[in-house]
Design a protein around this motif. Structure first.
Motif, PDB file in Angstrom:
ATOM      1  N   ARG A 114       0.829  -1.209   0.000  1.00 40.00           N
ATOM      2  CA  ARG A 114       0.000   0.000   0.000  1.00 40.00           C
ATOM      3  C   ARG A 114       0.863   1.257   0.000  1.00 40.00           C
ATOM      4  NH1 ARG A 114       0.291   2.564   4.769  1.00 40.00           N
ATOM      5  NH2 ARG A 114       0.773   1.409   6.681  1.00 40.00           N
ATOM      6  N   PHE A 149      -4.816  14.260   4.024  1.00 42.36           N
ATOM      7  CA  PHE A 149      -4.695  12.936   4.629  1.00 42.36           C
ATOM      8  C   PHE A 149      -5.401  12.818   5.981  1.00 42.36           C
ATOM      9  CE2 PHE A 149      -0.322  12.095   2.408  1.00 42.36           C
ATOM     10  CZ  PHE A 149      -0.967  12.018   1.194  1.00 42.36           C
ATOM     11  N   TRP A 195      -7.657   9.771   7.091  1.00 38.03           N
ATOM     12  CA  TRP A 195      -7.538   8.662   6.152  1.00 38.03           C
ATOM     13  C   TRP A 195      -7.022   7.416   6.868  1.00 38.03           C
ATOM     14  CZ3 TRP A 195      -5.457  10.196   0.631  1.00 38.03           C
ATOM     15  CH2 TRP A 195      -6.345  11.108   0.050  1.00 38.03           C
ATOM     16  N   ARG A 196      -7.587   6.269   6.526  1.00 39.50           N
ATOM     17  CA  ARG A 196      -7.171   4.998   7.111  1.00 39.50           C
ATOM     18  C   ARG A 196      -6.181   4.319   6.173  1.00 39.50           C
ATOM     19  NH1 ARG A 196     -12.948   2.546   7.430  1.00 39.50           N
ATOM     20  NH2 ARG A 196     -13.022   3.800   5.523  1.00 39.50           N
ATOM     21  N   SER A 197      -5.014   4.035   6.700  1.00 38.59           N
ATOM     22  CA  SER A 197      -3.918   3.530   5.867  1.00 38.59           C
ATOM     23  C   SER A 197      -4.271   2.253   5.125  1.00 38.59           C
ATOM     24  CB  SER A 197      -2.680   3.297   6.738  1.00 38.59           C
ATOM     25  OG  SER A 197      -2.255   4.509   7.318  1.00 38.59           O
ATOM     26  N   VAL A 256      -7.097   1.206   4.121  1.00 35.00           N
ATOM     27  CA  VAL A 256      -8.170   1.364   3.134  1.00 35.00           C
ATOM     28  C   VAL A 256      -7.720   2.287   2.012  1.00 35.00           C
ATOM     29  CG1 VAL A 256     -10.521   2.153   2.736  1.00 35.00           C
ATOM     30  CG2 VAL A 256      -9.952   0.959   4.865  1.00 35.00           C
ATOM     31  N   GLU A 257      -7.463   3.550   2.362  1.00 36.67           N
ATOM     32  CA  GLU A 257      -7.031   4.510   1.339  1.00 36.67           C
ATOM     33  C   GLU A 257      -5.672   4.147   0.744  1.00 36.67           C
ATOM     34  OE1 GLU A 257     -10.287   6.744   3.333  1.00 36.67           O
ATOM     35  OE2 GLU A 257      -8.599   5.539   4.070  1.00 36.67           O
ATOM     36  N   THR A 273      -6.734   1.950  -2.194  1.00 40.59           N
ATOM     37  CA  THR A 273      -7.690   2.473  -3.176  1.00 40.59           C
ATOM     38  C   THR A 273      -7.280   3.821  -3.755  1.00 40.59           C
ATOM     39  OG1 THR A 273      -8.989   3.491  -1.411  1.00 40.59           O
ATOM     40  CG2 THR A 273      -9.589   1.252  -2.067  1.00 40.59           C
ATOM     41  N   ARG A 274      -6.414   4.568  -3.026  1.00 36.87           N
ATOM     42  CA  ARG A 274      -6.017   5.899  -3.504  1.00 36.87           C
ATOM     43  C   ARG A 274      -4.499   5.986  -3.630  1.00 36.87           C
ATOM     44  NH1 ARG A 274     -10.233   9.556   0.099  1.00 36.87           N
ATOM     45  NH2 ARG A 274      -9.775  11.155  -1.444  1.00 36.87           N
ATOM     46  N   ARG A 275      -3.902   4.898  -4.099  1.00 36.58           N
ATOM     47  CA  ARG A 275      -2.451   4.793  -4.095  1.00 36.58           C
ATOM     48  C   ARG A 275      -1.783   5.903  -4.915  1.00 36.58           C
ATOM     49  NH1 ARG A 275      -0.088  -1.116  -5.146  1.00 36.58           N
ATOM     50  NH2 ARG A 275      -0.730  -0.687  -7.296  1.00 36.58           N
ATOM     51  N   GLU A 307      -2.952   8.862  -5.783  1.00 37.15           N
ATOM     52  CA  GLU A 307      -3.175  10.175  -5.166  1.00 37.15           C
ATOM     53  C   GLU A 307      -2.242  10.379  -3.972  1.00 37.15           C
ATOM     54  OE1 GLU A 307      -6.812  12.768  -3.095  1.00 37.15           O
ATOM     55  OE2 GLU A 307      -7.174  10.738  -3.895  1.00 37.15           O
ATOM     56  N   ILE A 308      -2.115   9.352  -3.152  1.00 38.00           N
ATOM     57  CA  ILE A 308      -1.229   9.449  -1.981  1.00 38.00           C
ATOM     58  C   ILE A 308       0.205   9.675  -2.425  1.00 38.00           C
ATOM     59  CG2 ILE A 308      -0.224   8.110  -0.082  1.00 38.00           C
ATOM     60  CD1 ILE A 308      -3.027   6.737   0.118  1.00 38.00           C
TER      61      ILE A 308
END
Length: 408
Positions: free
Chosen positions: A239, A271, A274-276, A278-279, A282-284, A286-287
């Motif tokens: 992740r 951020f 945000w839950r590590s 989960v996001e 799913t939002r790799r 963007e992060i």
């Protein structure tokens, strides 16, 4: 230099291998005290004539120097009857025979396992190949880059759509060397318990594939496909954030940060909450993009100190120049230095293991071609007259020994 007997002192290894994987495995055995006899053609092993990076050295190039310390050299023409006969006499007193000939070559030379077992039933015979001793790829060239390409690993990092990227090491060769080294030790332990020698086969494809135990199990058991991101994420099965990020003066590696905490420390309010787990999946992309933009604003040392102090996993990205002088590397004694009679002061990576009672050492530097031909053949029982005849016929080659070998 004080030379204590290594843990493998008393064992003799005949190293008939070339290039990297086989010689590296044999060198590891020599580091632990085994008497490693490098059996090479009278013209010298292939690696003597092929230097990575063009590092030619004086009489021994750096590639050969780095893979053949703690060995003696006997130069024999195994295409001649006399050369093969001399080798068979060496086999009679050996513990390990290691080769990485192309499949079928050992049998043509009469040095396959069955032939040598008839001479020495307790021999541990190690055969290294690219893809296996048989099968559809048996005759393909076992070259490092080609094996990396087949292993699947090149699609586990980088941007989606970009060309696959090879590792920055001769990874397939090095992993295969370690695998062969393990195989020798296990077979010798079996022999100590039972008196029985055996054939050990190692191939580069299996070695590199089984190295990816976790990744391939995620694919085969967890049924997760390799899906690269738009951003240069460091691994498809980890992740975000996970990768190398540019800073104002260099690069840092960042792994497994808690997203909420990371956002507070780098000044990225998006951020918050945000839950590590989960996001992070799913939002790799963007992060990664938001983190990259923030880290670019300050120096590497700033982020290492700031994020590291908060328990976030972060570290520097070093080149070889920085690695060699790194304080932990210096503290560990990761590199060894010794004097070589033709190459001068040598500094190379040392040993990846420690033993309290039988520490590995550099007993001798890489040999000249046939530097020990006379003494090795004499140890096998050949008298001076026969050795002289072998040398005169060209079935063997002897080089005048170099001066005093290793010095601290």
């Amino acid at each position: 230099m004080t030379q204590n007997p290594g843990v493998l002192a008393g064992y003799r290894v005949l190293d008939c291998s070339i290039a990297m994987a086989g010689p590296f495995a044999a060198q590891r055995l020599g580091d632990l005290g085994a008497d490693v006899v490098k059996v090479e053609p009278t013209t010298g092993e292939w690696q003597r004539h092929t230097a990575a990076g063009g590092a030619a050295g004086n009489e021994i190039n750096v590639s050969f120097l780095s893979l053949n310390r703690n060995k003696r050299s006997v130069a024999l023409d195994l295409k001649s009857d006399d050369g093969r006969a001399a080798l068979r006499e060496l086999v009679a007193g050996a513990d390990v025979f290691l080769q990485n000939y192309r499949p079928g070559v050992a049998a043509r030379l009469g040095v396959d396992y069955e032939s040598l077992r008839a001479i020495n039933p307790s021999i541990v015979y190690v055969s290294i190949s690219g893809y296996g001793e048989d099968g559809p790829y048996r005759d393909r060239p076992g070259q490092d880059l080609l094996l990396q390409a087949m292993s699947g690993a090149m699609f586990s990092a980088g941007r989606d759509g970009d060309a696959p990227t090879p590792a920055g090491q001769y990874l397939a060769d090095a992993v295969t060397a370690s695998t062969a080294f393990e195989g020798v030790l296990a077979a010798l332990l079996h022999r100590e318990r039972t008196g029985e020698g055996q054939l050990v086969t190692v191939n580069m494809l299996d070695a590199l594939t089984t190295l990816q135990m976790q990744e391939l199990s995620v694919h085969t058991v967890g049924r997760k496909s390799q899906e690269r991101s738009a951003e240069p994420h460091a691994h498809v099965y980890i992740r975000a954030p996970y990768g190398v990020f540019a800073t104002s003066d260099g690069f840092v590696a960042l792994a497994f940060a808690d997203l909420h905490q990371l956002g507070e420390l780098i000044g990225e309010p998006a951020f918050e909450g945000w839950r590590s787990e989960v996001e992070g999946w799913t939002r790799r992309d963007e992060i990664h993009a938001k983190t990259a933009a923030k880290l670019l604003e300050r120096t590497s040392q700033h982020w290492i100190e700031t994020l590291g102090a908060a328990g976030i996993w972060i570290g520097p990205v070093l080149g070889y120049e920085e690695l060699v002088e790194d304080p932990q590397i210096v503290h560990n004694g990761t590199f060894v230095e010794y004097d070589h009679p033709t190459e001068g002061r040598v500094k190379t990576p040392g040993f990846p293991y420690r033993f309290s009672a039988t520490p590995p050492q550099v007993y001798r530097g890489a040999p000249l071609v046939g530097e020990h031909t006379r003494e090795i053949l004499a140890e096998a029982g050949l008298d001076d007259e026969r050795i002289d005849a072998l040398l005169a016929s060209g079935a063997a080659r002897a080089t005048e020994p170099a001066a005093d070998p290793v010095g601290a």
